[in-house]
Write a protein that holds these residues in place. Structure first.
Motif, PDB file in Angstrom:
ATOM      1  N   GLU A   1       0.717  -1.252   0.021  1.00 44.26           N
ATOM      2  CA  GLU A   1       0.026   0.029   0.252  1.00 44.26           C
ATOM      3  C   GLU A   1       0.842   1.342   0.010  1.00 44.26           C
ATOM      4  O   GLU A   1       0.723   2.202  -0.682  1.00 44.26           O
ATOM      5  N   GLN A   2       1.847   1.150   0.768  1.00 40.30           N
ATOM      6  CA  GLN A   2       2.844   2.487   0.795  1.00 40.30           C
ATOM      7  C   GLN A   2       3.525   2.710  -0.349  1.00 40.30           C
ATOM      8  O   GLN A   2       3.515   3.721  -0.941  1.00 40.30           O
TER       9      GLN A   2
ATOM     10  N   LYS B   1       0.430   9.714 -11.827  1.00 41.68           N
ATOM     11  CA  LYS B   1      -0.205  11.392 -12.172  1.00 41.68           C
ATOM     12  C   LYS B   1       0.745  11.820 -12.991  1.00 41.68           C
ATOM     13  O   LYS B   1       0.415  12.668 -13.774  1.00 41.68           O
TER      14      LYS B   1
ATOM     15  N   ASN C   1       2.429   1.569  -3.418  1.00 42.08           N
ATOM     16  CA  ASN C   1       1.423   1.955  -4.434  1.00 42.08           C
ATOM     17  C   ASN C   1       0.943   3.520  -4.228  1.00 42.08           C
ATOM     18  O   ASN C   1       1.070   4.103  -5.236  1.00 42.08           O
ATOM     19  N   GLU C   2       0.960   4.175  -3.002  1.00 39.09           N
ATOM     20  CA  GLU C   2       0.633   5.350  -2.776  1.00 39.09           C
ATOM     21  C   GLU C   2       1.837   6.243  -3.253  1.00 39.09           C
ATOM     22  O   GLU C   2       1.695   7.403  -3.664  1.00 39.09           O
ATOM     23  N   LYS C   3       2.923   5.916  -2.829  1.00 35.65           N
ATOM     24  CA  LYS C   3       4.367   6.639  -3.000  1.00 35.65           C
ATOM     25  C   LYS C   3       4.919   6.675  -4.122  1.00 35.65           C
ATOM     26  O   LYS C   3       5.663   7.491  -4.969  1.00 35.65           O
TER      27      LYS C   3
ATOM     28  N   TYR D   1       4.005   4.126  -7.240  1.00 35.56           N
ATOM     29  CA  TYR D   1       2.829   3.999  -8.538  1.00 35.56           C
ATOM     30  C   TYR D   1       1.961   5.040  -8.876  1.00 35.56           C
ATOM     31  O   TYR D   1       1.956   5.498  -9.792  1.00 35.56           O
ATOM     32  N   ASN D   2       1.482   5.710  -7.803  1.00 32.67           N
ATOM     33  CA  ASN D   2       0.419   6.847  -7.908  1.00 32.67           C
ATOM     34  C   ASN D   2       1.126   7.967  -8.501  1.00 32.67           C
ATOM     35  O   ASN D   2       0.654   8.703  -9.358  1.00 32.67           O
ATOM     36  N   ASN D   3       2.203   8.149  -7.976  1.00 29.29           N
ATOM     37  CA  ASN D   3       3.063   9.270  -8.371  1.00 29.29           C
ATOM     38  C   ASN D   3       3.493   9.386  -9.798  1.00 29.29           C
ATOM     39  O   ASN D   3       3.391  10.345 -10.638  1.00 29.29           O
TER      40      ASN D   3
END
Length: 109
Positions: free
Chosen positions: A3-4, A15, A6-8, A10-12
């Motif tokens: 989850e970390q 975007k 994915n958040e820090k 992959y999502n970055n």
């Protein structure tokens, strides 16, 4: 940990890719921001999404290990009467997670 990551990471990256492929309307941005700016990309430049390596949670153990080694080198240097290690810019605070280079009396470690 997933989850970390994915958040820090992959999502970055996602975007950045989305913004590169679907740029905002310049006109709307100027109206909302109240100012104009110019951004451009040279023809020979290719888009490459970027993240700071310290943001990757899968590498946190590597950074912790490097920080521990830096501390160990400092402690050994002090115990043997050597000067405290310094960064190239003269600072004595060192953290491997920020890509510093240790040196003892002009010797790179």
């Amino acid at each position: 940990m997933y989850e970390q990551w994915n958040e820090k990471v992959y999502n970055n990256i996602q975007k950045q890719i989305t913004r590169a492929l679907n740029p905002n309307s310049r006109e709307k941005g100027q109206m909302m921001g109240g100012s104009k700016s110019v951004g451009f990309q040279l023809p020979d430049e290719n888009f490459k999404p970027r993240i700071h390596p310290a943001d990757d949670p899968t590498k946190s153990s590597l950074y912790a290990s490097a920080d521990e080694k830096a501390f160990q080198l400092t402690a050994e240097g002090v115990s043997y009467g050597m000067e405290a290690p310094t960064l190239p810019n003269g600072e004595t605070n060192f953290s491997a997670s920020h890509g510093g280079v240790l040196s003892f009396k002009n010797q790179r470690v």
